[in-house]
Design a protein around this motif. Structure first.
Motif, PDB file in Angstrom:
ATOM      1  N   LEU A  85       0.836  -1.193   0.000  1.00 43.16           N
ATOM      2  CA  LEU A  85       0.000   0.000   0.000  1.00 43.16           C
ATOM      3  C   LEU A  85       0.875   1.248   0.000  1.00 43.16           C
ATOM      4  O   LEU A  85       2.086   1.168  -0.174  1.00 43.16           O
ATOM      5  N   LEU A  86       0.282   2.393   0.199  1.00 43.02           N
ATOM      6  CA  LEU A  86       1.019   3.648   0.162  1.00 43.02           C
ATOM      7  C   LEU A  86       1.857   3.839   1.431  1.00 43.02           C
ATOM      8  O   LEU A  86       1.440   3.454   2.522  1.00 43.02           O
ATOM      9  N   THR A  87       3.017   4.458   1.288  1.00 43.81           N
ATOM     10  CA  THR A  87       3.906   4.669   2.432  1.00 43.81           C
ATOM     11  C   THR A  87       3.267   5.578   3.477  1.00 43.81           C
ATOM     12  O   THR A  87       3.541   5.425   4.671  1.00 43.81           O
ATOM     13  N   GLU A  88       2.396   6.503   3.051  1.00 43.09           N
ATOM     14  CA  GLU A  88       1.782   7.400   4.034  1.00 43.09           C
ATOM     15  C   GLU A  88       0.813   6.683   4.968  1.00 43.09           C
ATOM     16  O   GLU A  88       0.404   7.227   5.980  1.00 43.09           O
ATOM     17  N   TYR A  89       0.466   5.443   4.655  1.00 46.27           N
ATOM     18  CA  TYR A  89      -0.409   4.661   5.531  1.00 46.27           C
ATOM     19  C   TYR A  89       0.349   4.036   6.709  1.00 46.27           C
ATOM     20  O   TYR A  89      -0.266   3.662   7.705  1.00 46.27           O
ATOM     21  N   LEU A  90       1.662   3.903   6.607  1.00 44.48           N
ATOM     22  CA  LEU A  90       2.438   3.209   7.638  1.00 44.48           C
ATOM     23  C   LEU A  90       2.148   3.688   9.062  1.00 44.48           C
ATOM     24  O   LEU A  90       1.889   2.869   9.942  1.00 44.48           O
ATOM     25  N   PRO A  91       2.164   4.996   9.347  1.00 42.21           N
ATOM     26  CA  PRO A  91       1.920   5.416  10.738  1.00 42.21           C
ATOM     27  C   PRO A  91       0.459   5.262  11.173  1.00 42.21           C
ATOM     28  O   PRO A  91       0.153   5.417  12.358  1.00 42.21           O
ATOM     29  N   LEU A  92      -0.421   4.931  10.252  1.00 37.75           N
ATOM     30  CA  LEU A  92      -1.854   4.813  10.574  1.00 37.75           C
ATOM     31  C   LEU A  92      -2.256   3.402  11.002  1.00 37.75           C
ATOM     32  O   LEU A  92      -3.365   3.205  11.499  1.00 37.75           O
ATOM     33  N   TYR A  93      -1.370   2.416  10.813  1.00 39.20           N
ATOM     34  CA  TYR A  93      -1.704   1.033  11.159  1.00 39.20           C
ATOM     35  C   TYR A  93      -1.654   0.802  12.661  1.00 39.20           C
ATOM     36  O   TYR A  93      -0.808   1.372  13.358  1.00 39.20           O
ATOM     37  N   SER A  94      -2.537  -0.078  13.133  1.00 42.69           N
ATOM     38  CA  SER A  94      -2.388  -0.568  14.503  1.00 42.69           C
ATOM     39  C   SER A  94      -1.183  -1.510  14.504  1.00 42.69           C
ATOM     40  O   SER A  94      -0.727  -1.954  13.440  1.00 42.69           O
ATOM     41  N   ALA A  95      -0.673  -1.834  15.667  1.00 48.45           N
ATOM     42  CA  ALA A  95       0.455  -2.770  15.758  1.00 48.45           C
ATOM     43  C   ALA A  95       0.074  -4.118  15.153  1.00 48.45           C
ATOM     44  O   ALA A  95       0.876  -4.759  14.467  1.00 48.45           O
ATOM     45  N   TYR A  96      -1.159  -4.542  15.383  1.00 47.38           N
ATOM     46  CA  TYR A  96      -1.638  -5.809  14.832  1.00 47.38           C
ATOM     47  C   TYR A  96      -1.636  -5.779  13.303  1.00 47.38           C
ATOM     48  O   TYR A  96      -1.109  -6.686  12.654  1.00 47.38           O
ATOM     49  N   HIS A  97      -2.202  -4.754  12.725  1.00 39.74           N
ATOM     50  CA  HIS A  97      -2.291  -4.694  11.268  1.00 39.74           C
ATOM     51  C   HIS A  97      -0.946  -4.400  10.605  1.00 39.74           C
ATOM     52  O   HIS A  97      -0.744  -4.752   9.442  1.00 39.74           O
ATOM     53  N   ALA A  98      -0.013  -3.806  11.329  1.00 40.34           N
ATOM     54  CA  ALA A  98       1.329  -3.586  10.784  1.00 40.34           C
ATOM     55  C   ALA A  98       2.062  -4.907  10.571  1.00 40.34           C
ATOM     56  O   ALA A  98       3.051  -4.965   9.841  1.00 40.34           O
ATOM     57  N   ARG A  99       1.538  -6.001  11.156  1.00 35.75           N
ATOM     58  CA  ARG A  99       2.151  -7.316  10.970  1.00 35.75           C
ATOM     59  C   ARG A  99       2.143  -7.743   9.503  1.00 35.75           C
ATOM     60  O   ARG A  99       2.885  -8.639   9.119  1.00 35.75           O
ATOM     61  N   ARG A 100       1.319  -7.102   8.689  1.00 30.71           N
ATOM     62  CA  ARG A 100       1.289  -7.420   7.255  1.00 30.71           C
ATOM     63  C   ARG A 100       2.671  -7.227   6.616  1.00 30.71           C
ATOM     64  O   ARG A 100       2.958  -7.778   5.567  1.00 30.71           O
ATOM     65  N   HIS A 101       3.534  -6.455   7.279  1.00 28.93           N
ATOM     66  CA  HIS A 101       4.878  -6.197   6.752  1.00 28.93           C
ATOM     67  C   HIS A 101       5.914  -7.202   7.237  1.00 28.93           C
ATOM     68  O   HIS A 101       7.105  -7.033   7.000  1.00 28.93           O
ATOM     69  N   GLU A 102       5.473  -8.268   7.884  1.00 26.78           N
ATOM     70  CA  GLU A 102       6.403  -9.321   8.307  1.00 26.78           C
ATOM     71  C   GLU A 102       6.819 -10.199   7.131  1.00 26.78           C
ATOM     72  O   GLU A 102       7.749 -10.998   7.260  1.00 26.78           O
ATOM     73  N   VAL A 103       6.140 -10.081   6.020  1.00 29.45           N
ATOM     74  CA  VAL A 103       6.456 -10.849   4.811  1.00 29.45           C
ATOM     75  C   VAL A 103       6.582  -9.886   3.632  1.00 29.45           C
ATOM     76  O   VAL A 103       6.145  -8.733   3.721  1.00 29.45           O
TER      77      VAL A 103
END
Length: 175
Positions: A85-103
């Motif tokens: 997704l867009l880089t500007e979304y990064l600070p908007l994720y919850s810690a749980y949903h930021a897990r999408r970046h583990e792969v």
């Protein structure tokens, strides 16, 4: 694309990859440049005004995504994984949903074969995390086969008839 929109043929945009590291994502261009689409002085053309008939076809058939095979070859992306997704979304994720970046992000993913842009942001993020927790060769193969059907159906490309997806404005929770 070159005959319809001119140069450049490829759209390039920085997107977050694995662990949020930025990479350049490639797609076929589907829209006119913003400045050539202005309808009035100092007015900004909407995505719907900039989207060409060819661009609409490329998007609904997902052909615009094919240059991402370069990203796969370069190791920035996998064939299957959460969509970058867009880089500007990064600070908007919850810690749980930021897990999408583990792969590594993928050209297609569990959320794409289960609703695409018709699914809510929360549902898409939940599906991305579910994929992170359940990924396997069998699941990836299933997603790749389902992707063919989803692409041929041309459903779910846009949200509520918009030219593009509705922007993500922040996470409501699910930690």
């Amino acid at each position: 694309v070159r005959a319809s929109l001119g140069r450049p043929v490829l759209f390039r945009q920085t997107r977050p990859g694995r662990d949020g590291r930025p990479f350049t994502l490639y797609k076929f261009r589907t829209m006119r440049e913003a400045e050539s689409s202005l309808t009035a002085i100092d007015a900004v053309a909407t995505d719907a005004e900039r989207l060409t008939p060819l661009g609409c076809f490329l998007r609904t058939t997902s052909i615009d995504e094919l240059p991402q095979l370069l990203n796969v070859v370069r190791g920035d992306m996998n064939l299957v994984g959460p969509r970058p997704l867009l880089t500007e979304y990064l600070p908007l994720y919850s810690a749980y949903h930021a897990r999408r970046h583990e792969v590594r992000p993928g050209m297609t993913g569990w959320a794409q074969v289960n609703g695409r842009n018709e699914a809510s942001w929360a549902d898409r993020f939940d599906m991305d995390v579910w994929y992170v927790d359940n990924r396997s060769l069998t699941l990836d193969t299933r997603i790749l086969f389902k992707t063919v059907g989803v692409a041929l159906s041309r459903r779910g490309v846009t949200t509520n008839g918009t030219a593009s997806a509705v922007p993500f404005e922040g996470d409501s929770g699910s930690d």
